[in-house]
Design a protein around this motif. Structure first.
Motif, short mmCIF file in Angstrom:
data_model
loop_
_atom_site.label_atom_id
_atom_site.label_comp_id
_atom_site.label_asym_id
_atom_site.label_seq_id
_atom_site.Cartn_x
_atom_site.Cartn_y
_atom_site.Cartn_z
N PRO A 20 10.02 -5.43 -19.71
CA PRO A 20 8.43 -5.43 -19.41
C PRO A 20 7.81 -6.60 -19.82
CG PRO A 20 9.09 -4.23 -21.48
CD PRO A 20 10.37 -4.56 -20.86
N PRO A 21 6.76 -6.99 -19.19
CA PRO A 21 6.03 -8.42 -19.51
C PRO A 21 5.74 -8.42 -21.00
CG PRO A 21 4.87 -7.03 -17.84
CD PRO A 21 5.89 -6.12 -18.40
N GLY A 22 5.59 -9.49 -21.58
CA GLY A 22 5.46 -9.72 -22.84
C GLY A 22 6.26 -10.96 -23.52
N ILE A 23 6.10 -11.47 -24.73
CA ILE A 23 6.81 -12.73 -25.42
C ILE A 23 8.25 -12.22 -25.41
CG2 ILE A 23 6.96 -14.12 -27.20
CD1 ILE A 23 5.00 -15.09 -25.41
N LYS A 24 9.24 -12.94 -24.81
CA LYS A 24 10.44 -12.45 -24.88
C LYS A 24 11.06 -14.06 -25.32
CE LYS A 24 10.47 -8.26 -23.64
NZ LYS A 24 9.00 -8.25 -23.74
N HIS B 28 2.59 -11.78 -18.67
CA HIS B 28 1.37 -10.71 -19.28
C HIS B 28 0.29 -11.68 -19.89
CE1 HIS B 28 3.46 -13.08 -22.55
NE2 HIS B 28 2.62 -12.55 -23.44
N SER B 29 0.12 -12.85 -19.64
CA SER B 29 -0.81 -13.78 -19.83
C SER B 29 -1.44 -14.48 -18.55
CB SER B 29 -0.50 -14.69 -20.93
OG SER B 29 -1.28 -15.63 -21.27
N ARG B 30 -2.72 -13.95 -18.34
CA ARG B 30 -3.37 -14.55 -17.21
C ARG B 30 -3.59 -15.80 -17.40
NH1 ARG B 30 -6.61 -9.82 -14.11
NH2 ARG B 30 -8.34 -10.80 -15.31
N TYR B 31 -3.81 -16.42 -18.64
CA TYR B 31 -4.03 -17.77 -18.87
C TYR B 31 -3.01 -18.57 -18.51
CZ TYR B 31 -5.33 -21.98 -21.24
OH TYR B 31 -5.50 -23.46 -21.45
N ALA C 61 -2.23 -18.64 -14.63
CA ALA C 61 -3.29 -19.47 -13.96
C ALA C 61 -2.89 -20.78 -13.96
CB ALA C 61 -4.74 -19.38 -14.44
N SER D 90 -1.07 -19.13 -28.70
CA SER D 90 -2.01 -17.88 -29.08
C SER D 90 -0.96 -16.88 -28.16
CB SER D 90 -3.31 -17.90 -28.02
OG SER D 90 -3.75 -16.78 -27.58
N SER D 91 -0.15 -17.20 -27.38
CA SER D 91 0.48 -16.19 -26.58
C SER D 91 1.65 -15.46 -27.52
CB SER D 91 1.24 -16.74 -25.21
OG SER D 91 0.23 -17.01 -24.34
N CYS E 15 1.66 -15.16 -30.83
CA CYS E 15 1.03 -14.79 -32.14
C CYS E 15 1.40 -13.44 -32.06
CB CYS E 15 -0.34 -15.43 -32.36
SG CYS E 15 -0.87 -14.32 -33.87
N ASN F 159 -6.87 -18.25 -30.71
CA ASN F 159 -7.36 -17.99 -29.43
C ASN F 159 -8.06 -19.46 -29.10
OD1 ASN F 159 -8.47 -16.79 -26.99
ND2 ASN F 159 -9.86 -15.77 -27.75
N HIS G 80 14.43 -16.11 -32.18
CA HIS G 80 13.11 -16.68 -32.10
C HIS G 80 12.88 -18.08 -32.79
CE1 HIS G 80 10.93 -13.02 -29.95
NE2 HIS G 80 12.20 -12.85 -29.87
N LYS H 88 2.77 -5.47 -34.54
CA LYS H 88 3.07 -5.38 -33.04
C LYS H 88 4.27 -4.44 -32.88
CE LYS H 88 4.05 -8.72 -29.36
NZ LYS H 88 4.36 -9.94 -28.83
N ASP I 241 6.14 -4.94 -27.43
CA ASP I 241 5.05 -6.09 -26.84
C ASP I 241 3.64 -5.48 -27.01
OD1 ASP I 241 6.98 -7.38 -25.38
OD2 ASP I 241 7.24 -5.99 -24.20
N ARG J 108 -7.43 -7.81 -28.50
CA ARG J 108 -7.30 -8.38 -29.80
C ARG J 108 -8.83 -8.27 -29.92
NH1 ARG J 108 -3.71 -13.69 -28.75
NH2 ARG J 108 -1.58 -12.70 -28.90
N PHE K 10 -11.34 -10.59 -28.86
CA PHE K 10 -10.60 -12.00 -28.98
C PHE K 10 -9.62 -12.37 -28.06
CE2 PHE K 10 -8.57 -15.00 -31.99
CZ PHE K 10 -9.23 -15.86 -32.31
N GLU L 152 -8.67 -16.49 -22.64
CA GLU L 152 -9.43 -16.76 -21.53
C GLU L 152 -8.62 -15.93 -20.27
OE1 GLU L 152 -11.06 -21.05 -22.02
OE2 GLU L 152 -8.92 -20.49 -22.69
N PHE L 153 -9.32 -15.31 -19.23
CA PHE L 153 -8.69 -14.92 -18.12
C PHE L 153 -8.20 -13.44 -18.11
CE2 PHE L 153 -8.52 -19.58 -17.18
CZ PHE L 153 -8.93 -19.54 -16.06
N PHE L 154 -8.06 -13.01 -19.39
CA PHE L 154 -7.47 -11.77 -19.77
C PHE L 154 -8.60 -10.77 -19.12
CE2 PHE L 154 -3.76 -11.47 -22.83
CZ PHE L 154 -3.19 -12.61 -22.38
#
Lengths: 591, 442
Positions: free
Chosen positions: A217-221, A304-307, A310, A559-560, A562, A568, B51, B321, B324, B375, B403, B406-408
Motif C-alpha cells: 500500500p502507499p506510504g513510507i517504505k 501517498h504524498s501529492r507534494y 507534483a 515531512s513525509s 515523520c 510541514n 530505516h 502510526k 501507514d 495531520r 497540518f 501542500e497539495f494533499f
C-alpha cells in the motif's frame, strides 16, 4: 509480481552490461577519409608520413589514442626541427648586422622568400623579434643571445600552434579521429545496439519498478534501506560510485574513449538536431533517461504524498523539455543552444565572451535570451525564494536537483549530519560562490576592456580553472559520482554557487520555513536521517523550533517520513518564522 | 557545588539534565545501565526494519555531553542510601549526590504467565530487547497485547516475513483507549496486513521445547498456537522493583507531589516511573508517554535550580502510526462516550481518513478530537482546548487546524457538510477560502 520484478532486474542487468561492454566494442583504423575530414592537406601529408604502419587495426581506444598522440608528437617535433631558426641561421643573421645594431632587414639576406619554409621562418622572426629592431649590442655574443631568445620563443609559441597540433587541437583531434575511425557493432547496427542497451534497461527497470504499486500500500517504505548493499555503502554502492566517477572522468577529461557510446546515440541526435552527437548529447540523453525512469520510481515510492508526486513530475518535465529537447531543437532551427531554466552562477559560462557573442549575433532571440538569463538571476531568484523558498528552483526545476531527487533518492540518507560537516559546508559553498563571482567579473572585465589580465592573472586561466575544478570535477565527478557514498546532494550542498545565492535569500528574506508542530516530536530521527542536505532537522523539531536553514531545498521528505505529523513545509507571513525554541503542551511555566 | 544525579537517560532524565544545565552550573551526572548515550526509544522499530542505524536514534552527537559538562556513567544502580546520599552501583563504586532524580522508565508487563521467562519470549522496550530480537529471526510469532507496542512489533516482524498472530484480550484492538469506530478501522488495517488478529483471546501459558525455547502458546479458551517467538506487549509498568527496600515511597510508581518530589525532600521522580499523588485535572496518575516524560523533565529542572514549579501539563495530546496510518489526538476522547457528551464521527470512504469530535452537550464546549490520516496543527488545537472553544468554532476553523503538506487532498468541506447534516441545530460555515492549489487539485 515477484517473478516479473526478477525478470526486470535481469533485463536491466543485461542491458546495462551490454551498454558497459560497448565501451570496449570498437576497433579503430585510421583512414584517408577520416584524416581528410579533420586535418589540413599539409597536416594530412605530415600525418601520413609519420604513420608507421598504414591501415593497422587497433583493438581499443587506449592503444589507438596512444598511437595518435605519438604521431602528433612526431609531427610536431619534425615541424619544430624544420621551422625553428637554427644556430647556423642565427649566426648568419649576426654576421649580417655588422654594426652591432640589429635590423630586421638583415633577415632578407638569410631567408629566401620563395622557399616556403624559409618565408615562414622569416615572418615568424619578424613577429617575435620586431622589438629588437634598431637595438644596439655591445658585442656579437650579446646579439647572438638575444636572437637565440627569439628563436626559443618561436619554437615555443610560433610553430606548433599554427602548423602542428597544439594542446587544444590535439585534444579535439584525438576525439574526432577516434570517432571517425571506429568500426564495430555500434557503427554497423546502431538501432539494434540502442535497443539492446537503453531499450532493455528501460524495459527491465520498468518491470522492476512498476509492480511495486500493487505489492504494497502507499506510504513510507524505507524498509531495509540500511540492510541493503546498494543504499548502505555496501559493495554494490561502492561499485556504483566507482562506475559513476569513472564515467565522469571520461566525460570531462577523456571523451575520446567514449566514442562508442557517442556513436550509438548519433541516430537520435541526427533525428533531433540534424547533427551528429557529441559527448554532451550522450550525457544529456543519459541524464534525461535516468531522471525519467527513476522519476517514475520516485513517484511510485512516494505516491501517498501529492507534494512529492507534483514536484517529481515537475523536475521530469523541466529536464526533458527545457534541458534536453528545446536546446537541441533550437540548434536544428539554427538558433543558439540555450537552456531557459539554467541560471547564473550555476550556468557559469553564461557571461563568457563566446557565449555572449553567439547570442548577440543571433538577433532578437539572442538578445531575449540574454535578457531572460539576467532576469532569472536578478529577479526570479530573489522573488521566487521570497515567496516559495529556494525549493522552487532546487527541487522543482533544476537539473542537478532533478537527478538528485530521482536517481539519487536511494542514497539520500547517506549525507553527513554532523556539526562538523555543516561547518565545512558553509565555508565550501560560499567559497565557490565567491570564486564564481570573481571568475565572472574577470571574464566581463576582459569582455569590455579587451585586456586579458587582471593583477597579473589571466582571466582565461581563471575560467579554465573554474571550468575544470568546479564545473567538471566538483559538480560532475564528486557531485554525482559520490551519490552512493556521501548522499545525493553533495554538489548542491557543498558546491553549487546558485544554491548558495538562493540560500542566502532563503535564510534572511523569505516566507518559507519548515514548521514544527507544537510539541509532537518524539526525536525518532527519521527526518534527520532522510534529509539529503544533511540538516539535523530533529535538532530543531524536538525543541519546537521552526527549521529555517539556507541549505534546505524543500524536498519535503522530512515531512513525509515523520511518523507523527510534526513537520510541514509552509509559506506564511515572515512574522513568527524564526520562533524561539518552545514546546507546546507544558503549562507549568505559564504563570 | 551541588551535585545532581539522574538515574535513567531516557527522554525524561535527559530533558531534566539539559534544562538543569541551561539554568545552572551544577555538577550533573546521568547514570544508565541501558546505553551510555541517550537514544529515542520510540525509534527502535526503525532500526530493526532498516530505516535507520542505531546511531541515528541518538538525538545528540556523542561530544555534546562533554561540551555541556554532563557526566555519563553506564552502570546499574542497585541501592539508594539517602541518609548518606549515596547510590551503590553494580560495577563502579558509588556515587554521592545532593539531589537525586529518578527517571528509570518502565518494564514490560508480565502477569505471571507460566513460561513467560522462556527463551524466545520477550517484550520490546529497551535497547537490549532490540538486540535480543535481532539475534534470531523467528518464523512464527505470537504477540500478546493489543496496544501500540504490539502493533509496532507486528510491523517489525512482518518486515522479516514472520507469520504473526496478535492476541488481543479486548473485543477490538486498543479498545480501552480508542472509541469503537477507530478501533474497528485498525482491526481492518491489521487484517489487511495479513496479521492473524485474535480478538477476545487471552494468553494462558507458554510451552517450551526440550531446549527451553518457546514451542507454542495456549490461550484461556484452550487454543494451542505453535510458534517460536512470543512478544509480550501487554502494557508497561514503572521500573521500580529495585527501590523496594529503600525509603522512597511507592505505589504502582514512585509517589510524587505536584513538584515531582517523592517523600524524600531531595529525591524526585519523573517520566514513566512517577505516580502523581494528586494527578492534574483530567489526567491519570501514571502517564507513560514520551511527551509527559519530557515535560516532567523540564519542570523538575526548574524546581531543582531554585525556581519551585508545579507540574501542570496542558491539554492532553498524543500521536502514533499504525502501519501507514497516522494518528493524532488532542484533548480527551474516551473509548466510550461519557454522559453529557456528544460526538461526531466522519470517515472517508477509503477508510484512510477519519475524524472523531467530542463536545459537551450542555454548553457545546469542545472536549477532544481523534484524527487518522489527517495531520492537525497542535497550536490551534491547544488554543481551542485552553480557551474552551465551542464545537461550532472548531468546525468553522478546521481549515486553520489542518497540518497536511501542500497539495494533499483537503477534507474540511466534506467533514463540515457531514457535521451540518448530523447537527442541524449547530450548523456552521467553514471559514477561509480554498487555496489555489485546493481549487485545482482538490
Amino acid at each position: 509480481m515477484k517473478i516479473l520484478r526478477t525478470i526486470g532486474l535481469l533485463l536491466f542487468i543485461i542491458g546495462f552490461g551490454i551498454f558497459s561492454g560497448i565501451f570496449f566494442s570498437n576497433e579503430y583504423v585510421l583512414s584517408k577519409e577520416g584524416l581528410a575530414q579533420h586535418l589540413t592537406e599539409k597536416q594530412q601529408l605530415l600525418f601520413e608520413e609519420k604513420q608507421l604502419e598504414h591501415g593497422k587495426i587497433y583493438s581499443n581506444s587506449f592503444a589507438f589514442t596512444k598511437f595518435l598522440q605519438s604521431v602528433m608528437e612526431q609531427v610536431n617535433n619534425s615541424l619544430l626541427q624544420d621551422l625553428t631558426p637554427t644556430e647556423q641561421e642565427i649566426n648568419s643573421i649576426v654576421q649580417h648586422n655588422q654594426g652591432l645594431t640589429f635590423s630586421l632587414a638583415s633577415l632578407d639576406q638569410v631567408y629566401n622568400d620563395s622557399v616556403e619554409s624559409e618565408a615562414f621562418k622569416k615572418s615568424n622572426f619578424i613577429s617575435y623579434g620586431n622589438w629588437l629592431e634598431g637595438r644596439a649590442f655591445n658585442n656579437e655574443q650579446e646579439m647572438q643571445e638575444a636572437l637565440q631568445g627569439v628563436a626559443n620563443n618561436i619554437a615555443q609559441y610560433g610553430i606548433v600552434s599554427s602548423k602542428g597540433f597544439d594542446q587544444y587541437k590535439s585534444k579535439y583531434l584525438l576525439y574526432a579521429l577516434t570517432k571517425t575511425s571506429a568500426q564495430g557493432p555500434v557503427k554497423d547496427y546502431p538501432y539494434w545496439m540502442l535497443f539492446l542497451t537503453f531499450g532493455l534497461s528501460i524495459i527491465g527497470a520498468s518491470l522492476y519498478i512498476l509492480p511495486k504499486t500493487s505489492m504494497e500500500p502507499p506510504g513510507i517504505k524505507n524498509n531495509g534501506i540500511y540492510h541493503n548493499a546498494m543504499s548502505n555503502k555496501g559493495w554494490l554502492g561502492i561499485l556504483t560510485g566507482s562506475y559513476l566517477i569513472l564515467f565522469y572522468v571520461f566525460l570531462y577529461f577523456y571523451k575520446e574513449h567514449m566514442t562508442s557510446w557517442i556513436l550509438m546515440v548519433d541516430p537520435i541526435s541526427m533525428f533531433l538536431k540534424g547533427q551528429p552527437a557529441g559527448e554532451f548529447f550522450l550525457y544529456g540523453f543519459l541524464y534525461t533517461l535516468c531522471i525519467l525512469v527513476m522519476g517514475v520510481r520516485m513517484i511510485i515510492k512516494y505516491r501517498h504524498s501529492r507534494y512529492q508526486v507534483a514536484r517529481t513530475i515537475s523536475v521530469m518535465f523541466f529536464q526533458t523539455a527545457f534541458a534536453f529537447l528545446i536546446p537541441e531543437i533550437l540548434i536544428r532551427l539554427n538558433q543558439p543552444y540555450y537552456d531557459f531554466k539554467n541560471i547564473w552562477p550555476l550556468d557559469y559560462d553564461f557571461f563568457f565572451d563566446n557565449e555572449l557573442n553567439t547570442l548577440i549575433a543571433n538577433g532578437n532571440l539572442g538578445l531575449f535570451m540574454i535578457g531572460w538569463g539576467l532576469a532569472l538571476t536578478i529577479v526570479a531568484v530573489p522573488v521566487g525564494v521570497y515567496f516559495f523558498g529556494k525549493r522552487w528552483y532546487c527541487s522543482w526545476v533544476c537539473g542537478c536537483g532533478g537527478l538528485a531527487e530521482t536517481l539519487g533518492d536511494p542514497y539520500r540518507q547517506l549525507s553527513d549530519k554532523s556539526v562538523k560537516a555543516w561547518k565545512f559546508e558553509r565555508i565550501s559553498i560560499h567559497s565557490v560562490l565567491v570564486f564564481a563571482i570573481v571568475m565572472t567579473a574577470g571574464v566581463l572585465y576582459t569582455y569590455f576592456t579587451g585586456s586579458a589580465e587582471v593583477v597579473g592573472i589571466s582571466t582565461y586561466k581563471i575560467r579554465e580553472w573554474y571550468g575544470a575544478g568546479i564545473g567538471a570535477a566538483f559538480a560532475g565527478v564528486v557531485g554525482t559520482g559520490f551519490y552512493p557514498l556521501m548522499g545525493n546532494r553533495v554538489w548542491c550542498r557543498f558546491g553549487c554557487p546558485l544554491a548558495a545565492y538562493l540560500g542566502l535569500i532563503q535564510r534572511f528574506k523569505s516566507r518559507f520555513r519548515i514548521t514544527t508542530n507544537g510539541g509532537q516530536c518524539i526525536s525518532c530521527g527519521n527526518c534527520s536521517t532522510y534529509c539529503e542536505m544533511g540538516i539535523d532537522v530533529r535538532w530543531y523539531a524536538q525543541r519546537g523550533q521552526n527549521i529555517v536553514r539556507s541549505s534546505c531545498v524543500g524536498c519535503g521528505v522530512c515531512s513525509s517520513v515523520c511518523p507523527r505529523g510534526v513537520l510541514n513545509l509552509e509559506v506564511k507571513d515572515e512574522k513568527g518564522r524564526l520562533n524561539q525554541p518552545s514546546l507546546l503542551g507544558n503549562d507549568s511555566f505559564k504563570n | 557545588m551541588k551535585h545532581i544525579v539522574i538515574v535513567g537517560n531516557g527522554v525524561a532524565g535527559i530533558t531534566a539534565a539539559r534544562h538543569i544545565r541551561k539554568r545552572s552550573a551544577y555538577k550533573i551526572t546521568v547514570i544508565s545501565a541501558e546505553t551510555k548515550y541517550f537514544f529515542s526509544r520510540t525509534a527502535l522499530m526503525y532500526v530493526y526494519m532498516g530505516h535507520m542505524k542505531f546511531e541515528h536514534t541518538q538525538p545528540y552527537e556523542n561530544n555534546f555531553w562533554e561540551k555541556n559538562n554532563i557526566d555519563l556513567i553506564q552502570d546499574l544502580v542497585i541501592k539508594i542510601d539517602n541518609n548518606k546520599k549515596t547510590l551503590t552501583l553494580q560495577n563502579n563504586d558509588s556515587v554521592v549526590y545532593d539531589d537525586l532524580i529518578l527517571a528509570t522508565g518502565s518494564v514490560p508487563n508480565k502477569f505471571g504467565w507460566p513460561g513467560q521467562d522462556l527463551q524466545g519470549v520477550q517484550g520490546l522496550y529497551s535497547y537490549q530487547d532490540l538486540q535480543k530480537l535481532e539475534e534470531k529471526t523467528p518464523t512464527k510469532a505470537v504477540i500478546v497485547g493489543g496496544g501500540l507496542i504490539g502493533i509496532e512489533l507486528a510491523e517489525m516482524l512482518l518486515y522479516k516475513k514472520v507469520e504473526v498472530t496478535l492476541l488481543v484480550r479486548e473485543k477490538s484492538f486498543w479498545s480501552n483507549v480508542l472509541p469503537s469506530q477507530e478501533s474497528a478501522l485498525i482491526n481492518q488495517l491489521i487484517q489487511k496486513h495479513h496479521i492473524d488478529l485474535k480478538l477476545e483471546s487471552e494468553l494462558k501459558c507458554i510451552h517450551a521445547d526440550s531446549e527451553g525455547w518457546v514451542q507454542s502458546i495456549e490461550t484461556v479458551d484452550g487454543t494451542n498456537i505453535p510458534c517460536d517467538f512470543v512478544g509480550l506487549t501487554a502494557g508497561v509498568s514503572p521500573n521500580i522493583g529495585w527501590l523496594k527496600d529503600s525509603d522512597v515511597e511507592s505505589n504502582r510508581g514512585i509517589l510524587v507531589d505536584p513538584y515531582l518530589r517523592s517523600n524524600m525532600a531531595n529525591i524526585y521522580a519523573i517520566g514513566d516511573c512517577a505516580e502523581h499523588r494528586t494527578p492534574p485535572p483530567n489526567r491519570r496518575p501514571i502517564e507513560q508517554v514520551w511527551y509527559t516524560g519530557r515535560m516532567m523533565g523540564e519542570t523538575v529542572a526548574a524546581t531543582i535550580t531554585g525556581n519551585p514549579t508545579t507540574y501542570q501539563p496542558g491539554p492532553w495530546f498524543n500521536s502514533a502510526k499504525f502501519f501507514d496510518l497516522e494518528y493524532q489526538t488532542y484533548g480527551v476522547v474516551s473509548n466510550v462516550l461519557q454522559a453529557g457528551q456528544k460526538e461526531f464521527y466522519w470517515e472517508h470512504e477509503s477508510g484512510n481518513f477519519c475524524m472523531h469530535f467530542i463536545w459537551n452537550s450542555a454548553d457545546n464546549k469542545f472536549v477532544g478530537v481523534n484524527s487518522f490520516g489527517i495531520r492537525l496543527r497542535h497550536e490551534v488545537l491547544d488554543q481551542w482546548l485552553q480557551k474552551g472553544a465551542r464545537i461550532m468554532e472548531v468546525m468553522e476553523g478546521l481549515r486553520a487546524a489542518n497540518f497536511d503538506p501542500e497539495f494533499f487532498k483537503r477534507h474540511e468541506e466534506s467533514i463540515v457538510m457531514a457535521f451540518n447534516a448530523e447537527n442541524q441545530n449547530l450548523a456552521v460555515k467553514l471559514n477561509g477560502k480554498k487555496s489555489l492549489i485546493e481549487k485545482i487539485f482538490g
